[in-house]
Design an enzyme around this catalytic site. Structure first.
Site: not given
Ligand SMILES: *Cc1c(COP(=O)(O)O)cnc(C)c1O
Length: 328
Positions: A54, A307
């Site tokens: 993010k 992520s």
């Molecule tokens: C926010 C997040 C997501 C999903 O992202 P979006 O843009 O809201 O679809 C996936 N994995 C992690 C670790 C996140 O923090």
């Protein structure tokens, strides 16, 4: 409707965030490649300085603000990966930041935000109350609201992951992406398909409370009931007045799967035990989907977006318990 996020926007995002966000490694998983008879690559967004991807979107958004706006500051109402990203990015770019949180947020999470250099404003008894305060800061003090996903600059920032994937594995066949508000999937999908339209984009969510998937099925953004999940970063709605990511995801996503808590737990434990990596539930759903739904990836080059690393020992133990005692 005009295109909210173009490949060009994603290249611009890359030049804005270069040197701030990490260009993360893409590694070949030996164990998963052998198990699925494919080349399975892991994109390690866990190595961002804030612990999740993010940061890319937050940096792109904040770096696009006018100097006067940086001085008035930025705000948001998230305690998770987005709040941490906004705190880190604003400190890095010299903007004042106030992260609004409710009284129910545990002290360690508040301390983490403050350690990153932002002010945590504790207010009200719910996430909604915290949002009201963030909106008040926007209306009365001229701060800029940094959205978690529904902003073209945020989605373009997350899309820089897609550029890196295509550089590292030009013959990529498929990418599996955790799906919540859709900034991550929308951005990556736009990038990889902009470079090679044949790349298959698969979204993955948990079983309960998958707001984007239910919205796509309904043909418009809908509210969903929020349920506890190991993939807590995938919770929350997409906004009934969604202006960007609903359309974007509808365009770039080829298919999607929903995965059980047990499958998420098994995937988290795989990363822990076999890759020696700490990954949160939301980051493990791609593997969970291949495993639980038997997606046929034989012979393909596949990327999993790892992520974020926002997981504590208690959650990991909960995952282990779920595997060892499935009836509970
Ligand atoms: C926010 C997040 C997501 C999903 O992202 P979006 O843009 O809201 O679809 C996936 N994995 C992690 C670790 C996140 O923090």
């Amino acid at each position: 409707m005009s295109d909210p996020v173009t490949l060009h926007d994603i290249y611009l995002a890359r030049s804005r965030i270069a040197g701030q966000a990490a260009r993360t490694p893409l590694i070949l998983s030996q164990s998963l490649s052998a198990r699925f008879d494919a080349e399975i690559y892991l994109k390690l967004e866990t190595l961002q300085p804030s612990g999740a991807f993010k940061l890319r979107g937050a940096l792109n958004k904040i770096a696009s603000l006018a100097p006067e706006q940086l001085e008035r500051g930025v705000t948001t109402a998230s305690t998770g990966n987005h709040g941490r990203a906004v705190a880190w990015a604003s400190k890095r770019l010299g903007a004042r930041a106030i992260i609004c949180v409710s009284e129910l947020v545990p002290a360690n999470k508040i301390a983490a935000i403050e350690a990153l250099g932002a002010e945590a404003r504790v207010i009200g008894r719910s996430q909604d109350d915290a949002f009201v305060e963030a909106r008040r800061l926007v209306a009365e003090e001229g701060m800029a609201l940094i959205e978690p996903f529904d902003d073209p600059l945020i989605a373009a920032g997350q899309g820089t992951i897609g550029l890196e994937l295509m550089e590292d594995v030009p013959e990529l066949d498929r990418v599996l992406i955790g799906l919540s508000g859709g900034g991550l999937l929308g951005g990556i999908g736009r990038a990889v398909k902009g470079i090679n339209p044949k790349v298959h984009v698969t979204g993955v969510s948990m079983l309960e409370g998958a707001a984007m998937i239910e919205s796509l099925a309904a043909g418009k953004p809908v509210e969903v009931e929020e349920e506890a999940s190991l993939a807590d970063s995938l919770g929350g709605g997409i906004g009934l007045d969604n202006r960007c990511t609903f359309e974007l995801v509808r365009e770039v996503m080829d298919d999607h799967h929903q995965v059980s808590e047990a499958a998420i737990a098994r995937a988290m434990l795989h990363f822990f035990e076999h890759e020696k990596m700490l990954v949160e539930g939301a980051a493990a759903v791609g593997l969970a989907a291949i495993e639980e739904h038997g997606i046929d990836v034989r012979g393909e080059k596949v990327a999993l977006i790892i992520s974020g690393n926002g997981v504590d020992a208690e959650t990991l133990m909960r995952a282990k318990t779920l595997i060892d005692y499935p009836a509970r």
